[in-house]
Write an enzyme that holds these catalytic residues in place. Structure first.
Site, PDB file in Angstrom:
ATOM      1  N   VAL A 262      15.804   6.954  -2.139  1.00 34.08           N
ATOM      2  CA  VAL A 262      14.523   7.124  -1.437  1.00 34.08           C
ATOM      3  C   VAL A 262      13.566   7.967  -2.268  1.00 34.08           C
ATOM      4  O   VAL A 262      12.361   7.708  -2.321  1.00 34.08           O
ATOM      5  CB  VAL A 262      14.747   7.753  -0.045  1.00 34.08           C
ATOM      6  N   ALA A 263      14.112   8.987  -2.935  1.00 33.37           N
ATOM      7  CA  ALA A 263      13.276   9.850  -3.772  1.00 33.37           C
ATOM      8  C   ALA A 263      12.717   9.088  -4.962  1.00 33.37           C
ATOM      9  O   ALA A 263      11.583   9.298  -5.391  1.00 33.37           O
ATOM     10  CB  ALA A 263      14.091  11.041  -4.269  1.00 33.37           C
TER      11      ALA A 263
ATOM     12  N   ILE B 292      12.320   5.648  -5.289  1.00 33.84           N
ATOM     13  CA  ILE B 292      11.480   4.475  -5.014  1.00 33.84           C
ATOM     14  C   ILE B 292      10.132   4.912  -4.464  1.00 33.84           C
ATOM     15  O   ILE B 292      10.054   5.568  -3.426  1.00 33.84           O
ATOM     16  CB  ILE B 292      12.166   3.548  -3.988  1.00 33.84           C
TER      17      ILE B 292
ATOM     18  N   GLU C  50       7.812   4.169  -2.277  1.00 35.40           N
ATOM     19  CA  GLU C  50       7.669   3.229  -1.159  1.00 35.40           C
ATOM     20  C   GLU C  50       6.226   2.793  -0.935  1.00 35.40           C
ATOM     21  O   GLU C  50       5.950   1.657  -0.542  1.00 35.40           O
ATOM     22  CB  GLU C  50       8.208   3.838   0.140  1.00 35.40           C
TER      23      GLU C  50
ATOM     24  N   ASP D 280     -19.356 -22.128 -18.466  1.00 31.88           N
ATOM     25  CA  ASP D 280     -20.142 -23.349 -18.349  1.00 31.88           C
ATOM     26  C   ASP D 280     -21.588 -22.993 -18.683  1.00 31.88           C
ATOM     27  O   ASP D 280     -22.012 -21.850 -18.504  1.00 31.88           O
ATOM     28  CB  ASP D 280     -20.034 -23.873 -16.910  1.00 31.88           C
TER      29      ASP D 280
ATOM     30  N   ASN E 293       6.605  10.680   0.425  1.00 27.31           N
ATOM     31  CA  ASN E 293       6.242   9.434  -0.247  1.00 27.31           C
ATOM     32  C   ASN E 293       5.222   8.603   0.533  1.00 27.31           C
ATOM     33  O   ASN E 293       4.331   7.977  -0.045  1.00 27.31           O
ATOM     34  CB  ASN E 293       7.489   8.577  -0.495  1.00 27.31           C
TER      35      ASN E 293
ATOM     36  N   ASP F  60       1.819  11.813  -0.017  1.00 23.14           N
ATOM     37  CA  ASP F  60       1.552  11.224  -1.338  1.00 23.14           C
ATOM     38  C   ASP F  60       0.522  10.110  -1.256  1.00 23.14           C
ATOM     39  O   ASP F  60      -0.282   9.914  -2.167  1.00 23.14           O
ATOM     40  CB  ASP F  60       2.849  10.651  -1.932  1.00 23.14           C
TER      41      ASP F  60
END
Length: 869
Positions: free
Chosen positions: A277-278, A280, A282, A324, A708, A712
């Site tokens: 968890v730390a 990744i 999230e 074009d 997270n 964060d």
């Protein structure tokens, strides 16, 4: 087998009665055998399949495993939060998919619902889907052509094929046999589905329907063209894979280490889960999506409408723009550039109605003309319409008259419509009481039929020197890519009827040069692109001379560059194209397949390609390109649906604003990622340290999820809203193959992580003087607050004092909000119980504040010294 347009008409009509057409029975059998005249739609994924694909990611799988373990261990809060994040990301991805893939629907809408056809010897109006090969279509001005066909009877037919070829000028069609292969725009004996009849009428033998038409081929190309991932997507995918592998290895190692240290299995699993968890980030996927959405909103204010969020960051690394010409670099509006009259080249504004020669010239431009401008809307041929502007621009100070006034004073008596064989158009009027034939047409043809010339000193015989000077001026105009028309007149007897024999013995009066002019901002936009390291390339259906002239005017074509036609491109092998690619600045008379090949060739050389366009013919290349850019005003619905970005103002210069925004979005995303990962690195290092030192875990999983996903996320979003810096356009495009995890990037994350981990563990040890719960609480609070302060460090490479502390108000607001959330967790008892925190005294709170701000103080001092502010 030779193409239909190269087959002789007699062969095509061998078994067909052009005066009767197919019988109803024959048509029904053909319809049953070959199917309806419709475009097939590519197979689409179901919404459920799209939703399921969102879970096919290693990081998501690791999070799911972590959630399951948390649930088994009784940590319901962690389980709920993890699953909520996973489902939210999946829903966002699915919603984004629903907005894409509408190109074929738009192609269908271009087909006219009904058309006139000859069946059983009578004229009928039937649904266009029931048209079959062998039908005889009866088309006239205003009709949308519903199938490809060969012209078998022609009555001055003109067709606008801009949706297929990209060219605004009408194409004059002919009932002739063509004996060699030609590009689509030059196949004058054919008409194509999706084009518009603007003048005349014709009988057409249907040769192709449905997916066999040129429009059907475009639909097939779009079905066969795979969507490309953006550079950031590729980098994030690569980063996710590497991070997932690292996380699995470290978590397995930590689990084994805890078991070796005689820790219970479930506790060891929870320690490994805490580490996962730390590690990744999230909120990363959501942060990237939201930052891109913020960039999208900013671009919309600059008239660049982003359809796909992923296109935002791709703009930042565009290295080639394949543009074009018509309607993109030019105004898609025929305009009179210069007038050559009385041996002098001048602008239309210099014409004076007081001058007899000028006045006659203006009369001819207005009267020998079938177009009308009604409230700014052009009705008729664009080339003729632009001639009406001559009157509006001329000096009318002595005689203020309008187009309608002139036509009312001098009504048309007779006419001879334009014919491509004669290359002339003649009309008869009574001017100053004298019957006069007014004629316009090709310079060489009209000059041969002229015996006099109008000058300021009166009418005199035309000399060879006069003709040489006129031809020289015509050559000058032509070399500059201008279309040239000549004007002459002839006074006749009262009762003479106008016929082809009258088109001789003229008095020559002058020339007019016509251009589809470049947009005013195109030249500066091209210069900005080159300064930003972006290579502009013109791709057009127009002739090479015209295209090269326009490209030279706006700076795309320079000395030493090459211009090639679609046929020349077809003759090149892939190896030959690769060798010449960097020198080719202009591609003329190109087909949809050519456009895709050009885009593909640049992509194979490692470039990120943007393709601009507005016609149906541009759609496959718009989809093939990394960034498809359609025109919002003049663009067809097909091109808009195929593109990732739409220019609401049809302004080429808007692309460069979008590129600046794209570069800024990418910079902000990278800074946000660095912020998230450096904070996660601190948590990983703290957990690993405790593991090696056989200490209790410094954070509960719910602590790390709180950091997270909440404290964060806000600073990361604030970083994503950092304003753009114009100096970003001085940089070369970033390398799309360059991943996120560069050595410099990893080193920065590691250093920042060590600093934050150090102060967090210092707080942990201070808490241990009381008890383990206080230690985890102090470590959690210090890590949270340090990461909130750290948000200011990642706003820019420069110090906060240089960019301005308050220049990004969202950054300050994010910090304050994060501190409030942390205070609620620490000081509200029932919330604190959910987050497993201990009560803290004043000295412990002061220690947390001092420790948390230390890394930011050190980093800001370093930036002040290293970057001198």
């Amino acid at each position: 087998m030779q193409p239909i347009y190269c087959t002789k008409k007699d062969e095509l009509l061998r078994n067909i009665d052009v005066n009767r057409g197919l019988s109803s029975n024959e048509a029904e059998k053909l319809l049953a055998t070959n199917g309806e005249n419709v475009l097939n739609e590519g197979k689409k994924k179901s919404i459920y399949a799209v939703f399921a694909e969102q879970f096919a990611d290693l990081l998501v799988i690791i999070l799911i495993v972590a959630a399951v373990i948390s649930m088994l261990s009784g940590n319901v809060e962690s389980t709920i939060v993890i699953f909520a994040v996973i489902i939210l990301n999946s829903v966002l991805g699915t919603i984004q998919y629903q907005k894409a893939q509408k190109s074929l629907d738009s192609l269908k809408q271009l087909s006219a619902p009904h058309t006139k056809v000859l069946r059983d010897g009578t004229k009928k109006e039937i649904a266009s889907k029931n048209i079959v090969v062998g039908d005889i279509l009866l088309i006239e001005a205003g009709d949308m052509i519903v199938a490809d066909g060969r012209i078998i009877e022609n009555y001055s037919l003109q067709v606008n094929e801009s949706s297929l070829t990209g060219e605004s000028a009408n194409v004059e069609k002919k009932d002739i046999d063509i004996l060699k292969e030609l590009p689509l725009g030059d196949r004058v004996n054919m008409v194509y589905s999706g084009s518009l009849v603007t003048y005349g009428r014709a009988k057409v033998l249907v040769t192709n329907t449905g997916m066999s038409t040129e429009m059907g081929k475009i639909a097939s190309l779009m079905n066969n063209t795979k969507e490309k991932k953006t550079p950031l997507q590729i980098s994030l995918d690569d980063f996710s894979k590497k991070l997932a592998i690292i996380i699995m290895i470290i978590s397995a190692f930590v689990f084994a280490l805890r078991i070796w240290q005689k820790e219970p299995v479930l506790d060891s699993l929870m320690f490994a889960v805490a580490l996962a968890v730390a590690a990744i980030p999230e909120a990363l996927s959501s942060i990237v999506t939201i930052v891109q959405a913020i960039g999208t909103r900013k671009m919309a204010t600059d008239n660049a409408i982003i359809k796909e969020l992923k296109a935002v960051e791709s703009l930042g690394c565009v290295s080639v723009i394949c543009s074009d010409k018509t309607g993109t670099l030019t105004q898609n509006k025929m305009t009179v550039l210069d007038v050559f009259i009385d041996n002098e080249c001048m602008k239309p504004e210099q014409l004076d109605l007081k001058n007899p020669v000028h006045r006659y010239f203006i009369y001819m431009a207005v009267l020998n003309n079938d177009s009308v401008i009604d409230d700014g809307r052009v009705v008729g041929d664009p080339t003729e319409a632009c001639l009406l502007e001559i009157l509006k621009k001329a000096d009318k100070s002595s005689l203020n008259v309008t187009e309608a006034d002139i036509r009312e004073m001098m009504p048309r008596m007779e006419e001879l419509p334009f014919d491509s064989d004669r290359k002339l158009m003649s009309t008869k009027y009574r001017i100053h009481g004298i019957p006069t034939i007014l004629t316009k047409g090709a310079v060489d043809v009209l000059l041969e039929r002229s015996i006099h010339i109008a000058t300021a000193n009166g009418i005199r015989e035309i000399t060879q020197a006069d003709k040489d000077e006129i031809l020289r001026q015509n050559e000058t105009f032509s070399q500059n890519g201008l279309r040239v028309l000549a004007f002459a007149y002839k006074e006749v007897a009262e009762d003479d009827d106008l016929d082809l024999g009258d088109e001789c013995g003229y008095t020559f009066i002058g020339l007019v040069s016509i251009i589809d002019p470049p947009r005013e901002e195109s030249k500066q936009a091209v210069l900005d692109a080159k300064n930003a390291g972006i290579r502009p390339v013109m791709i057009t259906g127009d002739h090479k001379v015209t295209a090269t002239a326009i490209a030279r005017q706006i700076g795309i074509y320079e000395e030493g560059d090459l211009a090639v036609t679609g046929q020349e491109l077809d003759a090149m092998t892939d190896e030959e194209l690769a060798k010449k690619l960097k020198r080719i600045s202009v591609y003329a008379r190109v087909s949809p397949e050519n456009k895709i090949r050009i885009v593909d060739a640049w992509q194979k050389m490692g470039n990120v390609v943007a393709m601009t366009g507005d016609g149906v013919n541009d759609a496959p290349a718009l989809k093939k390109a990394d960034i498809g850019v359609a025109m919002g005003i003049t663009g067809t619905e097909v091109s808009k649906d195929a593109a990732a970005m739409i220019l609401a103002d049809d302004n080429f210069a808007t692309i460069m604003k979008a590129v600046l925004n794209g570069r800024n979005v990418y910079r902000n995303i990278i800074n946000a990622i660095a912020f998230l990962l450096s904070g996660n690195m601190a948590a990983i290092l703290a957990v690993l340290y405790c593991s090696f030192m056989a200490l209790a875990t410094p954070f509960e999983p719910v602590h790390l999820l709180f950091i997270n996903l909440l404290t964060d996320s806000l600073p990361a979003l604030a970083i994503g809203m950092e304003a753009s810096d114009k100096h970003l356009l001085n940089d070369k495009p970033r390398d799309s193959k360059k991943g996120i995890l560069t050595k410099a990037f990893l080193a920065k994350i590691f250093v920042y992580g060590i600093m934050i981990a150090t102060v967090s563990m210092a707080a942990y040890y201070m808490g241990l003087l009381t008890d383990a719960k206080t230690a985890t609480t102090m470590a959690f609070a210090t890590l949270t607050l340090a990461r909130l302060f750290h948000g200011f460090n990642l706003r820019s490479d420069k110090s906060i004092f240089k960019i301005g502390f308050l220049s990004n108000k969202w950054s300050v607001l994010a910090f304050v909000t994060g501190v409030v959330f942390l205070a609620i967790v620490l000081f509200v008892p029932f919330i604190g119980k959910l987050f497993l925190v201990a009560a803290l005294n004043k000295m412990q709170i002061l220690a947390i504040a001092v420790l948390a701000i230390l890394p930011t103080v050190i980093i800001q001092l370093y930036k002040l010294i290293r970057y001198r502010g």
